[in-house]
Design an enzyme around this catalytic site. Sequence first.
Site, mmCIF file in Angstrom:
data_model
loop_
_atom_site.group_PDB
_atom_site.id
_atom_site.type_symbol
_atom_site.label_atom_id
_atom_site.label_comp_id
_atom_site.label_asym_id
_atom_site.label_seq_id
_atom_site.Cartn_x
_atom_site.Cartn_y
_atom_site.Cartn_z
ATOM 1 N N TYR A 1 -10.512 1.025 10.869
ATOM 2 C CA TYR A 1 -11.770 1.273 10.130
ATOM 3 C C TYR A 1 -12.083 0.233 9.067
ATOM 4 O O TYR A 1 -13.093 0.334 8.397
ATOM 5 C CB TYR A 1 -11.771 2.677 9.515
ATOM 6 C CG TYR A 1 -10.556 3.044 8.678
ATOM 7 C CD1 TYR A 1 -10.422 2.570 7.386
ATOM 8 C CD2 TYR A 1 -9.570 3.882 9.184
ATOM 9 C CE1 TYR A 1 -9.320 2.899 6.618
ATOM 10 C CE2 TYR A 1 -8.450 4.213 8.422
ATOM 11 C CZ TYR A 1 -8.334 3.723 7.142
ATOM 12 O OH TYR A 1 -7.249 4.044 6.392
ATOM 13 N N LYS A 2 -11.217 -0.741 8.885
ATOM 14 C CA LYS A 2 -11.486 -1.771 7.869
ATOM 15 C C LYS A 2 -12.271 -2.913 8.526
ATOM 16 O O LYS A 2 -13.428 -2.728 8.882
ATOM 17 C CB LYS A 2 -10.174 -2.214 7.225
ATOM 18 C CG LYS A 2 -9.575 -1.096 6.378
ATOM 19 C CD LYS A 2 -8.194 -1.394 5.848
ATOM 20 C CE LYS A 2 -7.690 -0.208 5.018
ATOM 21 N NZ LYS A 2 -6.247 -0.243 4.818
ATOM 22 N N ARG B 1 -12.310 -5.397 -6.859
ATOM 23 C CA ARG B 1 -11.961 -5.923 -5.544
ATOM 24 C C ARG B 1 -13.224 -6.142 -4.712
ATOM 25 O O ARG B 1 -14.066 -5.250 -4.609
ATOM 26 C CB ARG B 1 -11.045 -4.887 -4.895
ATOM 27 C CG ARG B 1 -10.216 -5.382 -3.754
ATOM 28 C CD ARG B 1 -9.207 -4.324 -3.363
ATOM 29 N NE ARG B 1 -9.863 -3.185 -2.721
ATOM 30 C CZ ARG B 1 -9.360 -2.521 -1.689
ATOM 31 N NH1 ARG B 1 -8.194 -2.865 -1.188
ATOM 32 N NH2 ARG B 1 -9.994 -1.504 -1.171
ATOM 33 N N ASP C 1 2.437 -4.961 8.709
ATOM 34 C CA ASP C 1 1.226 -4.145 8.645
ATOM 35 C C ASP C 1 0.028 -5.091 8.547
ATOM 36 O O ASP C 1 -0.059 -5.902 7.615
ATOM 37 C CB ASP C 1 1.283 -3.220 7.420
ATOM 38 C CG ASP C 1 0.139 -2.210 7.403
ATOM 39 O OD1 ASP C 1 -0.942 -2.540 7.956
ATOM 40 O OD2 ASP C 1 0.306 -1.120 6.841
ATOM 41 N N PHE D 1 0.854 -1.191 0.000
ATOM 42 C CA PHE D 1 0.000 0.000 0.000
ATOM 43 C C PHE D 1 0.893 1.245 0.000
ATOM 44 O O PHE D 1 1.829 1.343 0.797
ATOM 45 C CB PHE D 1 -0.899 -0.029 1.238
ATOM 46 C CG PHE D 1 -1.984 0.998 1.212
ATOM 47 C CD1 PHE D 1 -3.157 0.774 0.509
ATOM 48 C CD2 PHE D 1 -1.838 2.195 1.895
ATOM 49 C CE1 PHE D 1 -4.162 1.726 0.479
ATOM 50 C CE2 PHE D 1 -2.842 3.148 1.869
ATOM 51 C CZ PHE D 1 -4.005 2.913 1.160
HETATM 52 C C1 LIG Z 1 -5.636 0.945 4.589
HETATM 53 C C2 LIG Z 1 -4.167 0.881 4.731
HETATM 54 C C3 LIG Z 1 -3.465 1.934 5.311
HETATM 55 C C4 LIG Z 1 -4.197 3.184 5.728
HETATM 56 O O1 LIG Z 1 -3.372 4.104 6.365
HETATM 57 P P1 LIG Z 1 -4.019 5.434 6.965
HETATM 58 O O2 LIG Z 1 -2.920 6.043 7.715
HETATM 59 O O3 LIG Z 1 -5.193 5.006 7.798
HETATM 60 O O4 LIG Z 1 -4.502 6.268 5.832
HETATM 61 C C5 LIG Z 1 -2.094 1.804 5.468
HETATM 62 N N1 LIG Z 1 -1.459 0.686 5.070
HETATM 63 C C6 LIG Z 1 -2.110 -0.346 4.492
HETATM 64 C C7 LIG Z 1 -1.360 -1.558 4.078
HETATM 65 C C8 LIG Z 1 -3.482 -0.271 4.306
HETATM 66 O O5 LIG Z 1 -4.127 -1.268 3.718
#
Ligand SMILES: *Cc1c(COP(=O)(O)O)cnc(C)c1O
Length: 429
Positions: free
Chosen positions: A223-224, A388, A198, A129
């Site tokens: 939030y996921k 997705r 992560d 990401f």
């Molecule tokens: C969703 C996600 C994020 C989100 O980071 P924010 O700081 O909340 O914007 C970060 N890393 C990964 C791998 C994600 O899937």
Amino acid sequence: MITLQDCQTRDAADPLKGMRELFTIPEGVIYLDGNSLGVMPSTAAARAAEVITQEWGVGLIRSWNTAGWFNLPQRLGNQIAPLIGAGKDEVVVTDTTSINLYKVLSAALNIAAQDAPHRRVIVSERNNFPTDLYIAEGLCKERGYTLKLVEPEEVAASLDQDLAVLMLTHVNYRTGAMHDMAAVTAAAHAAGALVVWDLAHSAGAVPVDLTGAKADFSIGCGYKYLNGGPGAPAFVWVNPQHADRFWQPLSGWWGHAAPFAFTPDYQPAPGITRYLCGTQPIVSLSLLECGLDIFAAAERLGGMAALRTKSLALTDLFIALVEQRCAGYGLGLATPRDHAQRGSQVCLTREYTPEGSGAFAIVQALIARGVIGDFRAGDGKAHKDILRFGFTPLYIGFEDVWNSVEHLRQVLESGEWKLPQFNQKHAVT
Ligand SMILES: *Cc1c(COP(=O)(O)O)cnc(C)c1O
């Protein structure tokens, strides 16, 4: 041939089917985007009203003590701990995933700089990401390290004597492919490196055992799959063997050993509390608790093991039905079929043509029908884009899977995705 009735039979036998009642999901929506923003726990609206009108409105500053505001990061951390194989008082909920990554990557580099100063490389995946890569890039510039990006199958070969920190996302956001956390961590340790995991697409989605894997640092998203609400705070875990060695660079007063002593110098709190920085968003933290309470309820029905069993059954069913009912429309599969390598989402692909892949428009046409998934652009090299679909076993059932594939079949068969209204891009995809 799988039939609608087969799907209904499986719903009737599903031990988790009652969990859906704990969420508020709009009528007519099949929500396959819980990997991006989870749905609303039914208790959230009343809880928000209580925090605002009572705890803030009436309790005012007294609520830091009387409503338990001050300890929310630790209390919520202890609710997340069993979902990720962490011990008590090893997790705090605070800040964002991006910010927490900055903290743990800095701490990992501090340890590496002391134990193995010649190691000057951070390795991650090219299709990690982007925020993870941007944070690592920034830290590398700041500290004179090199960020090396590899393909997933090149990770093993990248574990060499220059490697300081391996920074991976457990389940890939774009493909749903999952790493073997224990094996990769052991290999990195054998090569003398530290590992940051992560868990943005893992926490609440797949069983995770950070302690068993002997991981070094971990962060994840609220939030996921944890259903904490838009922009919910994230979490951070540090292996207790590292927690007291260094403090993280955002050494704010909430991470101080005695914040209300108001001393001019920084003394880090012991353990994970030093990973806090400043005053936390209490309303958002309180709403995340509504999502975590649902995992506590799921624990009585088998917890993450039961959720995983259902998640794999849902994703298997989706793949089988797409292949059975949507053959001949140019769809491929980006997600591994092997259960051990699959998170809780399925990513379909569509090849580029001179008019584009159509993947974005197909997703828009599905959303118009109430089937909410999302689109992710391909990396250009693969010549395909991604549709997705996240499967959250807490609130998605087998008949939902049938219906979503039926909508997908109709969208493809009718060609309705070619309509102009499905081909206009928005700021957030
Ligand atoms: C969703 C996600 C994020 C989100 O980071 P924010 O700081 O909340 O914007 C970060 N890393 C990964 C791998 C994600 O899937």
